[in-house]
Structures are given as structure tokens and as C-alpha cells.
Design a protein around this motif. Structure first.
Motif, PDB file in Angstrom:
ATOM      1  N   LEU A 107       0.759  -1.241  -0.128  1.00 25.82           N
ATOM      2  CA  LEU A 107      -0.045   0.013   0.113  1.00 25.82           C
ATOM      3  C   LEU A 107       0.834   1.257  -0.077  1.00 25.82           C
ATOM      4  O   LEU A 107       0.596   2.245  -0.714  1.00 25.82           O
ATOM      5  N   GLU A 108       1.943   1.173   0.932  1.00 24.99           N
ATOM      6  CA  GLU A 108       2.884   2.176   0.726  1.00 24.99           C
ATOM      7  C   GLU A 108       3.466   2.760  -0.677  1.00 24.99           C
ATOM      8  O   GLU A 108       3.675   3.717  -0.990  1.00 24.99           O
ATOM      9  N   SER A 109       3.928   1.515  -1.073  1.00 26.48           N
ATOM     10  CA  SER A 109       4.686   1.605  -2.650  1.00 26.48           C
ATOM     11  C   SER A 109       3.790   2.039  -3.759  1.00 26.48           C
ATOM     12  O   SER A 109       4.010   2.692  -4.529  1.00 26.48           O
ATOM     13  N   LYS A 110       2.401   1.882  -3.315  1.00 24.10           N
ATOM     14  CA  LYS A 110       1.391   2.134  -4.295  1.00 24.10           C
ATOM     15  C   LYS A 110       0.895   3.531  -4.084  1.00 24.10           C
ATOM     16  O   LYS A 110      -0.111   4.009  -4.845  1.00 24.10           O
ATOM     17  N   GLY A 111       1.393   4.428  -3.241  1.00 24.90           N
ATOM     18  CA  GLY A 111       0.962   5.622  -2.899  1.00 24.90           C
ATOM     19  C   GLY A 111      -0.279   5.706  -2.190  1.00 24.90           C
ATOM     20  O   GLY A 111      -0.976   6.851  -2.196  1.00 24.90           O
ATOM     21  N   TYR A 112      -0.694   4.744  -1.450  1.00 21.51           N
ATOM     22  CA  TYR A 112      -1.993   4.791  -0.462  1.00 21.51           C
ATOM     23  C   TYR A 112      -1.651   5.650   0.595  1.00 21.51           C
ATOM     24  O   TYR A 112      -0.520   5.514   1.348  1.00 21.51           O
ATOM     25  N   SER A 113      -2.750   6.304   1.047  1.00 23.27           N
ATOM     26  CA  SER A 113      -2.481   7.156   2.302  1.00 23.27           C
ATOM     27  C   SER A 113      -3.040   6.790   3.529  1.00 23.27           C
ATOM     28  O   SER A 113      -4.229   6.362   3.589  1.00 23.27           O
ATOM     29  N   TYR A 114      -2.677   6.672   4.504  1.00 22.89           N
ATOM     30  CA  TYR A 114      -3.026   6.069   5.988  1.00 22.89           C
ATOM     31  C   TYR A 114      -4.067   6.993   6.241  1.00 22.89           C
ATOM     32  O   TYR A 114      -3.616   8.275   6.698  1.00 22.89           O
ATOM     33  N   CYS A 115      -5.238   6.550   6.685  1.00 27.15           N
ATOM     34  CA  CYS A 115      -6.413   7.302   6.909  1.00 27.15           C
ATOM     35  C   CYS A 115      -6.984   7.123   8.344  1.00 27.15           C
ATOM     36  O   CYS A 115      -7.342   8.217   9.040  1.00 27.15           O
ATOM     37  N   GLY A 116      -6.348   6.171   8.998  1.00 26.68           N
ATOM     38  CA  GLY A 116      -7.025   5.872  10.586  1.00 26.68           C
ATOM     39  C   GLY A 116      -7.264   4.447  10.501  1.00 26.68           C
ATOM     40  O   GLY A 116      -6.754   3.525   9.896  1.00 26.68           O
ATOM     41  N   GLU A 117      -8.166   4.258  11.748  1.00 24.66           N
ATOM     42  CA  GLU A 117      -8.455   2.694  11.966  1.00 24.66           C
ATOM     43  C   GLU A 117      -9.907   2.548  11.697  1.00 24.66           C
ATOM     44  O   GLU A 117     -10.782   3.129  12.366  1.00 24.66           O
ATOM     45  N   VAL A 118     -10.404   1.320  11.311  1.00 25.59           N
ATOM     46  CA  VAL A 118     -11.753   0.850  11.186  1.00 25.59           C
ATOM     47  C   VAL A 118     -11.740  -0.304  11.909  1.00 25.59           C
ATOM     48  O   VAL A 118     -11.029  -1.035  12.034  1.00 25.59           O
ATOM     49  N   LEU A 119     -12.916  -0.588  12.372  1.00 25.60           N
ATOM     50  CA  LEU A 119     -13.427  -1.769  13.248  1.00 25.60           C
ATOM     51  C   LEU A 119     -14.236  -2.627  12.171  1.00 25.60           C
ATOM     52  O   LEU A 119     -15.074  -2.363  11.908  1.00 25.60           O
ATOM     53  N   LEU A 120     -13.424  -3.879  11.987  1.00 26.04           N
ATOM     54  CA  LEU A 120     -14.329  -4.967  11.372  1.00 26.04           C
ATOM     55  C   LEU A 120     -14.523  -6.063  12.285  1.00 26.04           C
ATOM     56  O   LEU A 120     -14.075  -5.991  13.449  1.00 26.04           O
ATOM     57  N   ALA A 121     -15.234  -7.104  11.701  1.00 26.40           N
ATOM     58  CA  ALA A 121     -15.748  -8.268  12.572  1.00 26.40           C
ATOM     59  C   ALA A 121     -14.669  -8.703  13.381  1.00 26.40           C
ATOM     60  O   ALA A 121     -15.076  -9.134  14.601  1.00 26.40           O
ATOM     61  N   ASP A 122     -13.636  -8.689  12.963  1.00 24.94           N
ATOM     62  CA  ASP A 122     -12.403  -9.543  13.830  1.00 24.94           C
ATOM     63  C   ASP A 122     -11.281  -8.782  14.089  1.00 24.94           C
ATOM     64  O   ASP A 122     -10.227  -9.008  14.648  1.00 24.94           O
ATOM     65  N   GLY A 123     -11.731  -7.293  14.232  1.00 30.36           N
ATOM     66  CA  GLY A 123     -10.712  -6.533  15.133  1.00 30.36           C
ATOM     67  C   GLY A 123     -10.451  -5.199  14.388  1.00 30.36           C
ATOM     68  O   GLY A 123     -10.838  -4.868  13.408  1.00 30.36           O
ATOM     69  N   MET A 124      -9.516  -4.477  14.914  1.00 31.06           N
ATOM     70  CA  MET A 124      -9.340  -3.335  14.267  1.00 31.06           C
ATOM     71  C   MET A 124      -8.258  -3.247  13.213  1.00 31.06           C
ATOM     72  O   MET A 124      -7.552  -4.058  13.091  1.00 31.06           O
ATOM     73  N   ARG A 125      -8.461  -2.537  12.353  1.00 33.36           N
ATOM     74  CA  ARG A 125      -7.702  -2.434  10.967  1.00 33.36           C
ATOM     75  C   ARG A 125      -7.038  -1.034  10.531  1.00 33.36           C
ATOM     76  O   ARG A 125      -7.870  -0.087  10.974  1.00 33.36           O
TER      77      ARG A 125
END
Length: 170
Positions: A144-162
Motif C-alpha cells: 500500500l505504501e509503495s502504491k501511494g496509498y495514504s493512511y487514514c486511520g483505523e476501522v473496526l471490522l468483525a475480527d478487530g481493528m484494521r
């Protein structure tokens, strides 16, 4: 000779191959000490549901399935609650359940997959791509870093924080 890679919708005939790839990925995460995908999800029912809903896509190399991903348009309820902030609030493609066939592992196939997903997103006039991954899925975080994605924060999915990422495409 250059291999030809193509992104196409998964068909029900692909189900067993895809499920095998996901099982390999579950095992690889376990070997890596990751907690992601270690609680019975995703499972074969997940794959069947993806295909039935038209979410399942495969990246093929000379016709052979190399990578699987679910591409979902504008619909990830977990993404409406983010600890942080998305870059945009327009239409988006969500990338879930990325799995690589073992013999193609380590060949940059997931980067190729993301190139194809960006083309797909652009050609459909969709603003951005959103994706989440586990804090300990180092391989995906690097991609994700190499493809230029920006870290936006955390989301809660069924099996935990992502960790949640976004890239503006148009």
C-alpha cells in the motif's frame, strides 16, 4: 516473453481454486504470526457469496489464476465509522480478501493487481480506492505504501481493528 495479466470477474467454476488460495493465505498469515484471518473467516461461503454478488475478481497470468480479490463498490458499513478521516467522500471501490496463489507468491502480483484495480476504478469513473489491513500484515502494508496509498486511520471490522488506507484515482 512477457506474461499477459488480466483482471476478470470470478466465476463459480473458479471457486475451488480461489478457496485453495485463501486457505494458503490463511496458513501464510498464521506462519507469519499474524492474527488476521485466523478465526474461520474468510471461508468457502464467503467466496461463493462474493462470486454470486459479482464482487469476486481474479488476476490471471496467461489465463492462470494468480490473485483473488473482492472488489465492492461504495459498500463497507465499517468504513462509515473511522477513527481518523478518509481523504474523500465520493464513490469508492473497496478491496477485500486479497489472496495469492502460492506459485506466484513473491513475484509482485499484488502490486500488479492494484494496478489493474486502479485502471478498473478509473474506467468506471470512480473517485478512489479504500482498503484496510491488519497492523501485522507487513507485506500488504508495504504494498500500500509503495502504491501511494495514504493512511487514514483505523476501522473496526468483525475480527478487530484494521489500518485503513485510501488512494484518490480521479
Amino acid at each position: 516473453m512477457n506474461s499477459e495479466t488480466k483482471l476478470r470477474k470470478a466465476e463459480i467454476d473458479d471457486r475451488d481454486i480461489i478457496w485453495g488460495m485463501i486457505r494458503q493465505s490463511i496458513e501464510r498469515r498464521k506462519q507469519d504470526g499474524s492474527t488476521q484471518w485466523q478465526n474461520g473467516y474468510p471461508n468457502i461461503g464467503t467466496v461463493e457469496s462474493d462470486i454470486a454478488k459479482g464482487f469476486g475478481y481474479v488476476l490471471t497470468v496467461d489465463g492462470e489464476i494468480a490473485v483473488y480479490a473482492a472488489l465492492i463498490l461504495n459498500d463497507e458499513p465499517a468504513y462509515s465509522q473511522i477513527e481518523g478521516a478518509w481523504l474523500s467522500d465520493g464513490e469508492f471501490v473497496v478491496v477485500h480478501r486479497v489472496a495469492v496463489e502460492g506459485k506466484f507468491a513473491g513475484q509482485g502480483m499484488v502490486k500488479k493487481l492494484f494496478d489493474h484495480i486502479e485502471d478498473f476504478t478509473r474506467s468506471h469513473g470512480i473517485q478512489s480506492i479504500k482498503v484496510d489491513t491488519n497492523y501485522d500484515n507487513i507485506a500488504m502494508l508495504k504494498i500500500l505504501e509503495s502504491k501511494g496509498y495514504s493512511y487514514c486511520g483505523e476501522v473496526l471490522l468483525a475480527d478487530g481493528m484494521r489500518k485503513a488506507y485510501e488512494k484518490i484515482i480521479i
